[in-house]
Design a protein around this motif. Structure first.
Motif, PDB file in Angstrom:
ATOM      1  N   PRO A   7      45.496  50.352  42.796  1.00 39.39           N
ATOM      2  CA  PRO A   7      45.530  49.287  43.985  1.00 39.39           C
ATOM      3  C   PRO A   7      46.401  49.544  44.945  1.00 39.39           C
ATOM      4  CG  PRO A   7      46.372  48.175  42.134  1.00 39.39           C
ATOM      5  CD  PRO A   7      45.829  49.524  41.514  1.00 39.39           C
ATOM      6  N   LEU A   8      45.995  49.354  46.596  1.00 37.98           N
ATOM      7  CA  LEU A   8      46.870  49.511  47.608  1.00 37.98           C
ATOM      8  C   LEU A   8      47.937  48.260  47.426  1.00 37.98           C
ATOM      9  CD1 LEU A   8      47.350  50.698  50.193  1.00 37.98           C
ATOM     10  CD2 LEU A   8      45.828  49.136  51.429  1.00 37.98           C
ATOM     11  N   PHE A   9      47.244  47.483  46.994  1.00 35.38           N
ATOM     12  CA  PHE A   9      48.368  46.105  46.653  1.00 35.38           C
ATOM     13  C   PHE A   9      47.631  44.796  45.763  1.00 35.38           C
ATOM     14  CE2 PHE A   9      45.870  44.498  50.271  1.00 35.38           C
ATOM     15  CZ  PHE A   9      45.553  43.315  49.856  1.00 35.38           C
ATOM     16  N   LEU A  10      48.440  44.122  44.857  1.00 30.88           N
ATOM     17  CA  LEU A  10      48.047  43.282  44.105  1.00 30.88           C
ATOM     18  C   LEU A  10      49.082  42.212  44.253  1.00 30.88           C
ATOM     19  CD1 LEU A  10      46.111  42.198  42.053  1.00 30.88           C
ATOM     20  CD2 LEU A  10      47.806  43.396  40.246  1.00 30.88           C
ATOM     21  N   GLU A  11      48.610  40.811  44.553  1.00 33.14           N
ATOM     22  CA  GLU A  11      49.331  39.783  44.635  1.00 33.14           C
ATOM     23  C   GLU A  11      48.884  38.753  43.776  1.00 33.14           C
ATOM     24  OE1 GLU A  11      52.287  39.570  45.942  1.00 33.14           O
ATOM     25  OE2 GLU A  11      52.582  41.251  47.266  1.00 33.14           O
ATOM     26  N   ASN A  12      49.536  37.847  42.931  1.00 33.72           N
ATOM     27  CA  ASN A  12      49.063  36.935  42.406  1.00 33.72           C
ATOM     28  C   ASN A  12      49.340  35.492  42.943  1.00 33.72           C
ATOM     29  OD1 ASN A  12      48.477  38.574  39.664  1.00 33.72           O
ATOM     30  ND2 ASN A  12      50.526  38.409  39.181  1.00 33.72           N
ATOM     31  N   ASP A  13      48.408  34.575  42.465  1.00 30.16           N
ATOM     32  CA  ASP A  13      48.512  33.016  43.121  1.00 30.16           C
ATOM     33  C   ASP A  13      47.896  32.132  42.234  1.00 30.16           C
ATOM     34  OD1 ASP A  13      48.940  31.109  44.910  1.00 30.16           O
ATOM     35  OD2 ASP A  13      47.203  31.455  45.903  1.00 30.16           O
ATOM     36  N   GLU A  14      48.725  31.491  41.348  1.00 30.52           N
ATOM     37  CA  GLU A  14      48.489  30.609  40.553  1.00 30.52           C
ATOM     38  C   GLU A  14      47.226  30.933  39.753  1.00 30.52           C
ATOM     39  OE1 GLU A  14      47.478  26.999  42.819  1.00 30.52           O
ATOM     40  OE2 GLU A  14      49.640  26.868  43.673  1.00 30.52           O
ATOM     41  N   GLY A  15      47.336  32.146  38.758  1.00 33.48           N
ATOM     42  CA  GLY A  15      46.316  32.280  38.030  1.00 33.48           C
ATOM     43  C   GLY A  15      45.249  33.230  38.589  1.00 33.48           C
ATOM     44  N   SER A  16      45.307  33.339  39.763  1.00 36.01           N
ATOM     45  CA  SER A  16      44.323  34.296  40.535  1.00 36.01           C
ATOM     46  C   SER A  16      45.053  35.397  41.038  1.00 36.01           C
ATOM     47  CB  SER A  16      43.541  33.347  41.547  1.00 36.01           C
ATOM     48  OG  SER A  16      42.898  32.404  40.972  1.00 36.01           O
ATOM     49  N   GLY A  17      44.122  36.318  41.634  1.00 39.19           N
ATOM     50  CA  GLY A  17      44.681  37.730  41.919  1.00 39.19           C
ATOM     51  C   GLY A  17      44.134  38.053  43.318  1.00 39.19           C
ATOM     52  N   TYR A  18      44.737  38.617  44.286  1.00 41.85           N
ATOM     53  CA  TYR A  18      44.234  39.216  45.613  1.00 41.85           C
ATOM     54  C   TYR A  18      44.708  40.853  45.454  1.00 41.85           C
ATOM     55  CZ  TYR A  18      43.798  34.595  47.268  1.00 41.85           C
ATOM     56  OH  TYR A  18      43.390  33.285  47.583  1.00 41.85           O
ATOM     57  N   SER A  19      43.539  41.635  45.502  1.00 41.18           N
ATOM     58  CA  SER A  19      43.875  43.223  45.757  1.00 41.18           C
ATOM     59  C   SER A  19      42.817  43.959  46.408  1.00 41.18           C
ATOM     60  CB  SER A  19      43.714  43.327  44.031  1.00 41.18           C
ATOM     61  OG  SER A  19      44.307  44.981  44.112  1.00 41.18           O
ATOM     62  N   VAL A  20      43.382  45.058  46.723  1.00 39.48           N
ATOM     63  CA  VAL A  20      42.385  45.922  47.326  1.00 39.48           C
ATOM     64  C   VAL A  20      42.961  47.424  46.835  1.00 39.48           C
ATOM     65  CG1 VAL A  20      42.044  47.130  49.675  1.00 39.48           C
ATOM     66  CG2 VAL A  20      42.298  44.900  49.453  1.00 39.48           C
ATOM     67  N   TRP A  21      41.514  48.318  46.696  1.00 39.50           N
ATOM     68  CA  TRP A  21      41.633  49.689  46.484  1.00 39.50           C
ATOM     69  C   TRP A  21      40.885  50.487  47.672  1.00 39.50           C
ATOM     70  CZ3 TRP A  21      40.741  45.897  42.898  1.00 39.50           C
ATOM     71  CH2 TRP A  21      41.243  45.954  41.600  1.00 39.50           C
ATOM     72  N   LYS A  22      41.414  51.438  48.184  1.00 40.62           N
ATOM     73  CA  LYS A  22      40.870  52.137  49.203  1.00 40.62           C
ATOM     74  C   LYS A  22      40.489  53.316  48.893  1.00 40.62           C
ATOM     75  CE  LYS A  22      41.865  51.602  53.441  1.00 40.62           C
ATOM     76  NZ  LYS A  22      42.420  51.720  54.798  1.00 40.62           N
ATOM     77  N   PHE A  23      39.447  54.073  49.495  1.00 41.14           N
ATOM     78  CA  PHE A  23      39.083  55.324  49.269  1.00 41.14           C
ATOM     79  C   PHE A  23      38.978  56.222  50.456  1.00 41.14           C
ATOM     80  CE2 PHE A  23      37.589  52.327  46.092  1.00 41.14           C
ATOM     81  CZ  PHE A  23      37.980  52.776  44.939  1.00 41.14           C
ATOM     82  N   ASP A  24      39.101  55.893  51.562  1.00 45.96           N
ATOM     83  CA  ASP A  24      38.899  56.529  52.690  1.00 45.96           C
ATOM     84  C   ASP A  24      40.426  56.958  53.075  1.00 45.96           C
ATOM     85  OD1 ASP A  24      36.312  56.729  53.218  1.00 45.96           O
ATOM     86  OD2 ASP A  24      36.270  55.353  55.054  1.00 45.96           O
TER      87      ASP A  24
END
Length: 267
Positions: free
Chosen positions: A250-267
């Protein structure tokens, strides 16, 4: 040929849109969702494939598939009257959805097909932020994240592998964004009352950051998932997406109260 240009994962609390509107700029999730949206916009996808778990709106215990491809021309949602957010019309991509269904069946996945859809908050909250004008067509893929027996995490990983093969084989010049909708480790409205399994969340995050997706699938047994709370089966949506990203971290991964936000890039 089609191309996977971005993958992402975000949560879908039904009050998230309302809470952010009531306290603009004050919630961690608002900045993280904006960060994901910016990457989606930069990737310029033509279609979104969203891996989701229906919250007993389209399906119930009497008819609950492990995996289902949505192929409606359009659908309105969210259907829940108690979900405080705008109601949208979502366009489908019927030809691509039908081709995905056929490809999956030929690849030995016994997929269900839904030609009519009633989108709930779990599909619509991510789209509100990541596809706000609803200009991009959406293909939902539903996993059973709530009713035992859950699909094996290894099978969800394999489903992601199949999705990537399908995208790479699709003849149209389509740029695809693949979105996982759901939390990691959370109990909502159950006996644990919002408790977050911090240990499990950190384990998941660590494996995702390192790109150890097979290890995550091995660790994510139904027993371990259920121990983390009644909504934690949504992790299977994330595992499905990791099957499609290959070795990309992942480009980044951030947690927030049992959840996550993440992005993978391929370009």
């Amino acid at each position: 040929m089609a191309k996977l240009v971005l993958a992402a994962g975000v949560p879908h609390p039904p009050r998230l849109v309302y809470e952010m509107a009531q306290a603009p700029g004050k919630m961690k999730g608002e900045a993280l969702m904006k960060q994901v949206r910016e990457q989606v916009e930069k990737a310029e996808p033509d279609v979104i494939i969203e891996v989701d778990s229906d919250h007993f709106v389209n399906f119930f215990y009497n008819n609950l598939p492990s995996f289902c491809v949505g192929m409606a021309e359009e659908a309105q949602g969210p259907q829940e009257s108690w979900c405080p957010m705008p109601r949208y019309v979502v366009k489908g991509h019927v030809s691509m959805a039908k081709a995905l269904f056929k490809y999956g069946v030929h690849d030995k996945f016994d997929l269900a097909a839904a030609h009519e859809l009633r989108p709930d908050h779990s599909l619509m909250v991510p789209l509100h932020f990541l596809n706000p004008a609803m200009a991009l067509p959406v293909i939902p893929i539903y996993t059973n994240g709530f009713a035992s027996p859950l699909p094996l995490a290894s099978r969800c990983l394999a489903l992601g592998h199949m999705l990537r093969r399908f995208i790479d084989a699709w003849e149209g010049k389509v740029r695809v964004a693949l979105i996982a909708s759901g939390c990691f480790a959370q109990d909502v409205g159950g006996p644990l009352r919002g408790w977050t399994d911090t240990e499990w969340m950190e384990t998941i995050s660590g494996l995702l950051v390192k790109g150890q997706y097979q290890a995550l699938a091995r660790r994510a047994t139904e027993e371990r998932i259920n121990h983390a709370g009644n909504n934690s089966g949504e992790l299977l949506n994330w595992i499905t997406v990791t099957g499609a990203v290959g070795k990309t971290r992942p480009l980044f991964l951030e947690n927030d109260e049992g959840s996550g936000y993440s992005v993978w890039k391929f370009d």
